[in-house]
Design an enzyme around this catalytic site. Structure first.
Site, PDB file in Angstrom:
ATOM      1  N   GLY A  10       0.813  -1.209   0.000  1.00 28.55           N
ATOM      2  CA  GLY A  10       0.000   0.000   0.000  1.00 28.55           C
ATOM      3  C   GLY A  10       0.844   1.255   0.000  1.00 28.55           C
ATOM      4  N   GLY A  12       0.344   5.737   0.392  1.00 29.39           N
ATOM      5  CA  GLY A  12      -0.546   6.879   0.588  1.00 29.39           C
ATOM      6  C   GLY A  12       0.238   8.100   0.992  1.00 29.39           C
ATOM      7  N   GLY A  13      -0.473   9.195   1.269  1.00 28.59           N
ATOM      8  CA  GLY A  13       0.192  10.425   1.670  1.00 28.59           C
ATOM      9  C   GLY A  13       0.917  10.288   2.996  1.00 28.59           C
ATOM     10  CG  PHE A  14      -0.284   6.969   5.346  1.00 27.81           C
ATOM     11  CD1 PHE A  14       0.546   5.855   5.374  1.00 27.81           C
ATOM     12  CD2 PHE A  14      -1.496   6.864   4.668  1.00 27.81           C
ATOM     13  CE1 PHE A  14       0.185   4.678   4.746  1.00 27.81           C
ATOM     14  CE2 PHE A  14      -1.858   5.687   4.039  1.00 27.81           C
ATOM     15  CZ  PHE A  14      -1.013   4.597   4.076  1.00 27.81           C
ATOM     16  N   GLY A  15       2.577   7.530   3.997  1.00 29.37           N
ATOM     17  CA  GLY A  15       3.766   6.701   3.888  1.00 29.37           C
ATOM     18  C   GLY A  15       3.471   5.427   3.110  1.00 29.37           C
ATOM     19  CB  THR A  16       5.365   2.825   1.946  1.00 26.27           C
ATOM     20  OG1 THR A  16       5.726   4.005   1.217  1.00 26.27           O
ATOM     21  CG2 THR A  16       5.195   1.688   0.965  1.00 26.27           C
ATOM     22  CB  VAL A  17       1.120  -0.442   4.034  1.00 29.58           C
ATOM     23  CG1 VAL A  17       0.797  -1.663   4.910  1.00 29.58           C
ATOM     24  CG2 VAL A  17       0.413   0.788   4.584  1.00 29.58           C
ATOM     25  CE  LYS A  31      -1.049   3.416   8.351  1.00 30.74           C
ATOM     26  NZ  LYS A  31      -2.091   4.319   8.930  1.00 30.74           N
ATOM     27  CG  ASP A 131      -9.904  10.002   6.542  1.00 30.73           C
ATOM     28  OD1 ASP A 131     -10.660  10.477   5.664  1.00 30.73           O
ATOM     29  OD2 ASP A 131      -8.716   9.726   6.320  1.00 30.73           O
TER      30      ASP A 131
END
Length: 301
Positions: A10, A12-17, A31, A131
């Site tokens: 995964g 996203g803007g938060f980082g990577t999974v 994460k 969210d």
């Protein structure tokens, strides 16, 4: 744990999974957060809020790593990923994605509702998620849904209904009107109810609620289209052959979704009421008032 971050599952803007495995053999999702002040806040927020939960429909945080600017969260592994890839199947590669039946979608909708009800009422501290969207609903190997990503969550006393927050929290398309304009009312657990309703309608429509590629202007905004179809034709999926049971599920989910996206918070049901409506007699469900918001124009879209 991740074999040097070998398998990415995964982004996203938060980082990577990344996919990982504990020494005991238990699969996990790791994460790895990007370095930023906002992610510092979301990291603390997630650890504090999710550690207070224990529910079959809330993802389990197994642990976290914190070393200088490096931050990681370790969750139970969810074999079927996030709900969005099943809802927006037509936008992806259909042959690689399992099809969900209407009964599957119905059970997923109930599971998410129960998870939200738990956060609002059953938890030791009331938690507002802020969210709720398909990307933040994870599915295990049995397609049991679990609410994830508590980076924007807010803990508040159980006896407080209206809360104060700075700025806007959430994702466009799922934001309750009061999140951007306080004239609609105060921010409360009903803001989560609105997001849930928008997600429910996407599950019924099998598409994003706003579709700029729609042939007819009235079909651009699915909630408006769904209301008109239910009110006039009593049929929310006219282009799909459905049996009586599937048709009942689609109508039930649509009516509940339309109740949840009422513009004024006081007009929306609580999540407890949502669970009752999803599980109760479909004939006792009343059509909600028509949503105040009409279809966005193509230029706005």
């Amino acid at each position: 744990m991740t074999n040097s971050f070998k398998v990415k599952i995964g982004q996203g803007g938060f980082g990577t999974v990344y996919e990982g495995k504990l020494l005991t053999g238990i699969p996990v999702a790791v994460k790895l957060l990007n370095a930023s002040k906002r992610n510092d806040e979301e990291f603390i927020n997630e650890v504090v809020s999710i550690s207070k939960t224990s529910h079959v429909n809330i993802v389990t945080l197994l642990g976290f790593c914190l070393e200088g600017s490096k931050k990681a969260l370790i969750y139970e592994f969810m074999a079927n990923g996030s709900l969005d890839k099943f809802i927006y199947k037509r936008e992806q590669e259909p042959e690689t994605i399992t099809s969900l039946t209407w009964e599957d979608l119905y059970q997923i909708a109930i599971g998410i509702a129960r998870g939200l009800e738990y956060l609002h009422r059953g938890c030791s501290t009331k938690i507002l998620h802020f969210d709720i969207k398909p990307h933040n609903i994870l599915l295990d190997e049995n397609f049991c849904p679990k609410i994830s990503d508590f980076g924007l969550a807010k803990l508040c006393p159980r006896d407080e209904s209206i809360i104060s927050i700075s700025g806007t929290r959430g994702t466009m398309g799922y934001l309750a009107p009061e999140m951007t304009n306080r004239h609609f009312g105060g921010i409360s657990q009903k803001s989560d109810v609105y997001s849930y309703g928008m997600m429910l309608l996407e599950m019924v429509g099998g598409r994003r609620n706003i579709n700029p590629k729609a042939d007819h202007t009235s079909e651009i905004y699915f909630p408006h289209f769904a209301y008109r179809r239910l009110d006039v034709d009593n049929d929310v999926r006219p282009y799909e052959v459905m049996n009586a049971e599937e048709d009942e599920i689609a109508k039930r989910m649509s009516v509940v979704g339309l109740w949840c996206i009422q513009s004024l918070p006081n007009d929306r049901p609580t999540m407890t009421r949502v669970v009752d409506m999803l599980e109760g007699n479909v004939n006792s469900l009343e059509m909600p008032p028509k949503p105040l918001f009409s279809s966005p124009t193509r230029s706005e879209t």
